[in-house]
Scaffold this active site. Structure first.
Site, PDB file in Angstrom:
ATOM      1  N   ASP A  35       0.777  -1.152   0.000  1.00  0.00           N
ATOM      2  CA  ASP A  35      -0.131  -0.021   0.006  1.00  0.00           C
ATOM      3  C   ASP A  35       0.799   1.256  -0.066  1.00  0.00           C
ATOM      4  OD1 ASP A  35      -2.108   1.792   0.636  1.00  0.00           O
ATOM      5  OD2 ASP A  35      -1.382   1.542   2.771  1.00  0.00           O
ATOM      6  N   ASP A  37      -0.013   5.215   1.068  1.00  0.00           N
ATOM      7  CA  ASP A  37      -0.323   6.005   2.537  1.00  0.00           C
ATOM      8  C   ASP A  37      -0.318   5.252   3.619  1.00  0.00           C
ATOM      9  OD1 ASP A  37      -1.048   8.715   1.214  1.00  0.00           O
ATOM     10  OD2 ASP A  37      -1.968   7.390  -0.002  1.00  0.00           O
ATOM     11  N   ASP A 221      -1.979  -0.826   5.932  1.00  0.00           N
ATOM     12  CA  ASP A 221      -2.289  -0.379   7.354  1.00  0.00           C
ATOM     13  C   ASP A 221      -3.918   0.326   7.316  1.00  0.00           C
ATOM     14  OD1 ASP A 221      -2.539   3.232   7.152  1.00  0.00           O
ATOM     15  OD2 ASP A 221      -2.432   2.156   5.001  1.00  0.00           O
TER      16      ASP A 221
END
Length: 284
Positions: A35, A37, A221
């Site tokens: 991922d 961000d 996240d």
């Protein structure tokens, strides 16, 4: 849990340990998927100021030549992720791929080009309707709309009470999305309205099939990364070794509870990638 440059952390699950062993044992068949961000880049109040941790980019430039591929799977437009990641033209990243808009867009470092379909009509209709809806809810001045071209994200992180603003938006945005045949993806103080039928899990699964991957590591996240975790679990059931990594934070716990390995945010991800590069280079 964090690592130093010479020590790899140990996954807490047998499947995760097998996934890490497969990656280290046969890196040329491994895919590392990440991922953006909150994983490669710290979460910031202004999403347009997010930038990848350069330690992570440096580690990827060392690691990628030894792997089948590295792929960034993000909700951002592919070109934006490339710019904010500072990936273009980096020696060693020639086999990097960015799947933007949950796989609707693709950028290949080998060509330097983005391929993308036309945005669906529903996105334009929502784009026109959002200002009035936010004004009606008295949230126009305290929220921020990120226009991703093929999707629209409403951020509440800057609001006086981000949680209350998010709760107030959830139902109206869900109804707006349903009227225009869009899906709502929740995240860290953000609700994203995007086309149906695409998520990080489908994007990752398709890429693994394309690469005929022998193993996969995915690090994320946020809630939108759960679909990619599920994709790793599914390919493990089919015989492909896999490791799920959570870039941990105090804001989201669902991934940490499901991950094979938890590291301390983007710093921990950079440490992990650096340790992987150390081990793969030394073995080669």
């Amino acid at each position: 849990m964090t690592t130093n440059r010479s020590t790899l952390p140990e996954p807490i699950t047998p499947a995760g340990r097998a996934g890490l062993a497969a990656l280290l044992g046969e890196p040329a068949r491994a895919v590392v998927a990440l991922d953006f961000d909150g994983t490669l880049a710290p979460i910031v109040d202004h999403p347009d100021q997010a930038r990848a941790d350069m330690r992570a980019v440096t580690a990827l430039s060392r690691l990628t030549p030894h792997l089948a591929a590295v792929v960034i799977v993000t909700g951002r437009p592919a070109a934006v992720a490339v710019e904010y990641g500072r990936f273009r033209g980096v020696p060693g990243l020639e086999r990097l791929v960015v799947l933007g808009h949950y796989g609707l867009e693709r950028w290949d470092a080998a060509t330097g080009r983005v391929s993308a379909p036309e945005p669906p009509r529903g996105v334009q209709e929502v784009r026109l309707a959002l200002p009035g809806l936010l004004q009606t809810l008295d949230l126009w001045s305290s929220t921020w709309v990120e226009d991703k071209g093929s999707a629209l994200a409403v951020h509440t992180r800057r609001a006086p009470d981000p949680d209350a603003a998010l709760a107030l938006l959830r139902d109206p945005l869900g109804e707006l999305a349903a009227r225009h045949d869009l899906a709502v993806e929740p995240g860290r103080y953000v609700l994203e309205l995007r086309p149906r039928g695409m998520d990080k899990g489908r994007a990752l699964t398709g890429f693994l099939k394309e690469m005929q991957a022998g193993s996969v590591l995915f690090a994320g996240d946020d809630l939108g990364d759960l679909a990619a975790f599920e994709a790793v679990e599914e390919v493990r059931d089919q015989g492909t070794a896999g490791l799920t990594v959570c870039s941990g934070s105090a804001e989201v716990h669902a991934l940490a509870e499901r991950a094979d390995l938890v590291v301390a945010g983007p710093d921990g991800v950079a440490d992990l990638l650096t340790a992987l590069a150390d081990h793969v280079e030394s073995a080669g």
